[in-house]
Design an enzyme around this catalytic site. Sequence first.
Site, mmCIF file in Angstrom:
data_model
loop_
_atom_site.group_PDB
_atom_site.id
_atom_site.type_symbol
_atom_site.label_atom_id
_atom_site.label_comp_id
_atom_site.label_asym_id
_atom_site.label_seq_id
_atom_site.Cartn_x
_atom_site.Cartn_y
_atom_site.Cartn_z
ATOM 1 N N CYS A 277 37.170 33.249 45.508
ATOM 2 C CA CYS A 277 36.589 33.726 44.251
ATOM 3 C C CYS A 277 37.418 33.355 43.022
ATOM 4 C CB CYS A 277 36.383 35.231 44.315
ATOM 5 S SG CYS A 277 35.383 35.719 45.738
ATOM 6 N N HIS B 216 37.922 40.830 36.644
ATOM 7 C CA HIS B 216 37.350 40.285 37.875
ATOM 8 C C HIS B 216 36.496 41.335 38.572
ATOM 9 C CE1 HIS B 216 36.960 37.872 41.500
ATOM 10 N NE2 HIS B 216 37.382 38.905 42.215
ATOM 11 N N HIS C 286 28.281 39.265 41.963
ATOM 12 C CA HIS C 286 29.507 38.482 42.158
ATOM 13 C C HIS C 286 29.157 37.072 42.620
ATOM 14 C CE1 HIS C 286 33.413 37.170 43.013
ATOM 15 N NE2 HIS C 286 33.672 37.826 44.130
#
Length: 419
Positions: free
Chosen positions: A173, A311, A348
């Site tokens: 990620c 994040h 996400h």
Amino acid sequence: MGKVYITGVGFITSIGNHAAAVSENLREMRHGIVQYAPFQKPEVPVKVAAPIRDFNTESLDAEDWLFPARYNIRREYLRGMAPHGVYAYCAMLQAVEDAKLTEADYSNPLTGLYAASAGSPFLLTNHVEKMRKQGVMRCPPLGVVASISGTVNFNLVSQFKIKGASTGFSSACASSAHALGFAYDEIALGRQRRMFVVGAEDGNTESILPFAGMRALSLQTDPSIASRPFDTARDGFVGTGGATVLVLESEEEVERRGAKVYCEVAGWGQASDGHNVAISHPEGAGLRMAIENALKYSETSAESIDYVNAHATSTPIGDLSEARALKAIFGDNPTRPAISSTKALTGHGLSLAGAMEAGFCALAIKEGFMPGSAHITKLDPECEGLNIIRATLPNRPNAVLSNSSGFGGANVCLVLKST
């Protein structure tokens, strides 16, 4: 070190397929999460996702894929592309148009492309299954380049005749944030004049559902509360896909072309947790160091940061880790900086997240707003003392941090500034 600017953006996302729609939905805090049809089966505990609208890439035959009429993708291109390759191609066209680049501008040895994606589990699993059942020679000739990690840079570099530096990044990620950071280095060090930064993911059953086995996905059935970073009741992230393309250019190129500028990429930092293969350091040690490095290398004080795009994915452990890192950097300052997680709106995007959220920050700087953190009913007590904004602020941030974290404790922090 030369200055670096973002001069073009392209978006295919769950909250819009062009910059204007994305900006409006960020401001209005409208999310793109739905009860996802492929998950509505008794044996699937996860029910929600944030899909891409106006595209249909469900078929195994790329020639059956549907996309908006404004995009004309040649048949020979489609044969070597994954679903997220289509998203990336369309976002690339947007970015080229937005930056007002000619082919002579981008097809030369001083223009490169750095990309990030996890490949296409959808295509890869089907190709392997076909090989096993029907024989080795029944695999599609371009099945490998369409499905493995790196497929985005393979395709875009060839299709757009990129002749400068090119490669793919793989840090889960944090991948496209790494791509952006190293693209910044290429320009700041004078090796390239222009870089495309691309993040893309399929965002379908095969790329999202494996995270259920990690207990990382939200099990909520209500899309309006499924992704709620920093909320005490958060229970996992919501998967999404799509693509974002950013155009980075040197100061000399901006001046030569008279290009419009979204913002300056002032610098970046990275660091690793050295802790666990899948779980963030409980005190956010690696992210704290990445932020400290980003502030140091961009010659920016913590006090001057106006906004942090966190994040925060809406997982119990990850959000807490980041909150502790942010407290360590900014202290218990009740007013600065404003903090939000746009994943409450988009879901996400995995390796797409870093580039997508940097693009959001570029829009926020240029257009003068700070998007709120949606869906918070009860703030986690651990986040008290942080200025987590629950509504969009109509203020232009002059200095922004954008955080990304990935498996193995890879952490990246990007610093963007107004011009």
